[in-house]
Design an enzyme around this catalytic site. Structure first.
Site, PDB file in Angstrom:
ATOM      1  N   HIS A  17     109.670  66.721 -58.127  1.00 37.22           N
ATOM      2  CA  HIS A  17     108.288  66.654 -58.622  1.00 37.22           C
ATOM      3  C   HIS A  17     108.201  67.322 -59.998  1.00 37.22           C
ATOM      4  CE1 HIS A  17     107.072  66.563 -54.138  1.00 37.22           C
ATOM      5  NE2 HIS A  17     106.673  65.418 -54.628  1.00 37.22           N
ATOM      6  N   LYS A  41      99.281  62.852 -43.217  1.00 40.11           N
ATOM      7  CA  LYS A  41     100.446  63.664 -42.864  1.00 40.11           C
ATOM      8  C   LYS A  41      99.957  64.983 -42.286  1.00 40.11           C
ATOM      9  CE  LYS A  41     103.137  61.777 -46.686  1.00 40.11           C
ATOM     10  NZ  LYS A  41     103.812  62.053 -47.956  1.00 40.11           N
ATOM     11  N   ARG A  90     111.632  56.799 -57.377  1.00 35.84           N
ATOM     12  CA  ARG A  90     112.970  57.331 -57.148  1.00 35.84           C
ATOM     13  C   ARG A  90     113.979  56.225 -56.898  1.00 35.84           C
ATOM     14  NH1 ARG A  90     110.899  60.604 -52.409  1.00 35.84           N
ATOM     15  NH2 ARG A  90     109.533  58.804 -52.556  1.00 35.84           N
ATOM     16  N   SER A 128     109.989  65.591 -49.561  1.00 33.67           N
ATOM     17  CA  SER A 128     109.587  66.873 -48.987  1.00 33.67           C
ATOM     18  C   SER A 128     109.983  66.986 -47.514  1.00 33.67           C
ATOM     19  CB  SER A 128     108.083  67.080 -49.174  1.00 33.67           C
ATOM     20  OG  SER A 128     107.778  67.083 -50.545  1.00 33.67           O
TER      21      SER A 128
HETATM   22  N1  COA Z   1     110.787  64.212 -56.045  1.00 35.83           N
HETATM   23  C1  COA Z   1     110.877  64.516 -54.751  1.00 35.83           C
HETATM   24  N2  COA Z   1     110.111  63.959 -53.813  1.00 35.83           N
HETATM   25  C2  COA Z   1     109.204  63.086 -54.204  1.00 35.83           C
HETATM   26  C3  COA Z   1     109.040  62.714 -55.552  1.00 35.83           C
HETATM   27  C4  COA Z   1     109.893  63.311 -56.486  1.00 35.83           C
HETATM   28  N3  COA Z   1     109.844  63.031 -57.775  1.00 35.83           N
HETATM   29  N4  COA Z   1     108.050  61.817 -55.621  1.00 35.83           N
HETATM   30  C5  COA Z   1     107.606  61.610 -54.380  1.00 35.83           C
HETATM   31  N5  COA Z   1     108.306  62.382 -53.528  1.00 35.83           N
HETATM   32  C6  COA Z   1     108.185  62.427 -52.080  1.00 35.83           C
HETATM   33  C7  COA Z   1     107.114  63.352 -51.629  1.00 35.83           C
HETATM   34  O1  COA Z   1     107.628  64.649 -51.466  1.00 35.83           O
HETATM   35  C8  COA Z   1     106.716  62.721 -50.330  1.00 35.83           C
HETATM   36  O2  COA Z   1     107.606  63.123 -49.323  1.00 35.83           O
HETATM   37  P1  COA Z   1     107.160  63.168 -47.791  1.00 35.83           P
HETATM   38  O3  COA Z   1     106.673  61.788 -47.444  1.00 35.83           O
HETATM   39  O4  COA Z   1     108.390  63.550 -47.095  1.00 35.83           O
HETATM   40  O5  COA Z   1     106.054  64.194 -47.713  1.00 35.83           O
HETATM   41  C9  COA Z   1     106.904  61.233 -50.593  1.00 35.83           C
HETATM   42  O6  COA Z   1     107.838  61.157 -51.608  1.00 35.83           O
HETATM   43  C10 COA Z   1     105.703  60.491 -51.121  1.00 35.83           C
HETATM   44  O7  COA Z   1     104.591  61.260 -51.059  1.00 35.83           O
HETATM   45  P2  COA Z   1     103.595  61.725 -52.196  1.00 35.83           P
HETATM   46  O8  COA Z   1     104.085  61.591 -53.574  1.00 35.83           O
HETATM   47  O9  COA Z   1     103.087  63.062 -51.791  1.00 35.83           O
HETATM   48  O10 COA Z   1     102.580  60.656 -52.064  1.00 35.83           O
HETATM   49  P3  COA Z   1     101.777  60.357 -50.790  1.00 35.83           P
HETATM   50  O11 COA Z   1     102.263  59.016 -50.417  1.00 35.83           O
HETATM   51  O12 COA Z   1     101.793  61.401 -49.762  1.00 35.83           O
HETATM   52  O13 COA Z   1     100.332  60.386 -51.412  1.00 35.83           O
HETATM   53  C11 COA Z   1      98.587  59.596 -52.841  1.00 35.83           C
HETATM   54  C12 COA Z   1      99.976  59.419 -52.271  1.00 35.83           C
HETATM   55  C13 COA Z   1      98.077  61.008 -52.739  1.00 35.83           C
HETATM   56  C14 COA Z   1      98.723  59.231 -54.282  1.00 35.83           C
HETATM   57  C15 COA Z   1      97.697  58.594 -52.072  1.00 35.83           C
HETATM   58  O14 COA Z   1      97.742  58.856 -50.699  1.00 35.83           O
HETATM   59  C16 COA Z   1      96.255  58.646 -52.532  1.00 35.83           C
HETATM   60  O15 COA Z   1      95.950  58.274 -53.642  1.00 35.83           O
HETATM   61  N6  COA Z   1      95.347  59.097 -51.669  1.00 35.83           N
HETATM   62  C17 COA Z   1      93.924  59.220 -51.995  1.00 35.83           C
HETATM   63  C18 COA Z   1      93.100  58.131 -51.331  1.00 35.83           C
HETATM   64  C19 COA Z   1      93.116  56.883 -52.125  1.00 35.83           C
HETATM   65  O16 COA Z   1      92.717  56.821 -53.274  1.00 35.83           O
HETATM   66  N7  COA Z   1      93.573  55.806 -51.478  1.00 35.83           N
HETATM   67  C20 COA Z   1      93.640  54.509 -52.083  1.00 35.83           C
HETATM   68  C21 COA Z   1      94.963  54.294 -52.752  1.00 35.83           C
HETATM   69  S1  COA Z   1      95.103  52.661 -53.362  1.00 35.83           S
END
Ligand code: COA
Length: 158
Positions: A17, A41, A90, A128
């Site tokens: 991140h 989650k 990624r 994560s």
């Molecule tokens: N390095 C390491 N890990 C990474 C990473 C990086 N560069 N980029 C992403 N990840 C991992 C995260 O740690 C996470 O791991 P986990 O699933 O084991 O927890 C996973 O990849 C992806 O999760 P994250 O980046 O936290 O995204 P998310 O999918 O949990 O959340 C949001 C995405 C918050 C952007 C999305 O849910 C959102 O916009 N929610 C708001 C509601 C909304 O607007 N909805 C409509 C969307 S169209």
């Protein structure tokens, strides 16, 4: 002033991140890290803990802020006067979900673009959940997370 939102659950923040954040800082004037409050989650760390870990990890870095948000990401971006959302790509498997979200977000707000950045290849297999699993079994995760996160993980899995 070009402002960008970097949203996520950050449970916990990893070096992957941070790699994305550093790259975003070279492209935008200000990066706002948005921690999603109501996620499907079940986070290991509370919002306060996630916020603290991020704040400590970015200490001393200029043009960066951490906030929490609830509801639609595009509404939060709009409120913050951001013109873009950063997402890390990624691997190819990230693409389908990210593509869908980017297009839906654009449909919701035409003025906010999604920008994809690729982290250093050494972080492409990180997420994560994997970090938490390794830490639970007492594996060394110090190469993958900031010092504060490493410490907090050890405390959680004493
Ligand atoms: N390095 C390491 N890990 C990474 C990473 C990086 N560069 N980029 C992403 N990840 C991992 C995260 O740690 C996470 O791991 P986990 O699933 O084991 O927890 C996973 O990849 C992806 O999760 P994250 O980046 O936290 O995204 P998310 O999918 O949990 O959340 C949001 C995405 C918050 C952007 C999305 O849910 C959102 O916009 N929610 C708001 C509601 C909304 O607007 N909805 C409509 C969307 S169209």
């Amino acid at each position: 002033m070009k402002i960008v939102i970097y949203p996520g659950t950050f449970d916990p923040i990893t070096n992957g991140h941070l790699d994305i954040i550093y790259r975003a800082l070279t492209l935008f004037d200000k990066v706002i890290i948005g921690i999603l409050l109501n996620t499907n989650k079940k986070p290991l760390f509370t919002t306060e803990e996630r916020l603290e870990m991020i704040e400590k990890s970015i200490e001393g870095i200029k043009n960066i802020e951490v906030k929490t948000f609830d509801g639609l990401l595009v509404n939060f971006a709009d409120e913050m006067k951001a013109s873009a959302i950063i997402r890390g790509l990624r691997q190819v498997s990230d693409f389908e979900y990210e593509f869908q979200m980017a297009l839906m977000n654009r449909k919701l707000n035409e003025n906010i673009s999604t920008v994809f950045l690729m982290p250093n290849e050494k972080y492409t297999y990180l997420n994560s959940s994997l970090i938490k699993e390794l830490a639970r079994f007492k594996a060394d995760v110090s190469d993958f997370v900031p010092e504060i996160v490493n410490r907090k993980l050890k405390e959680k899995f004493l």
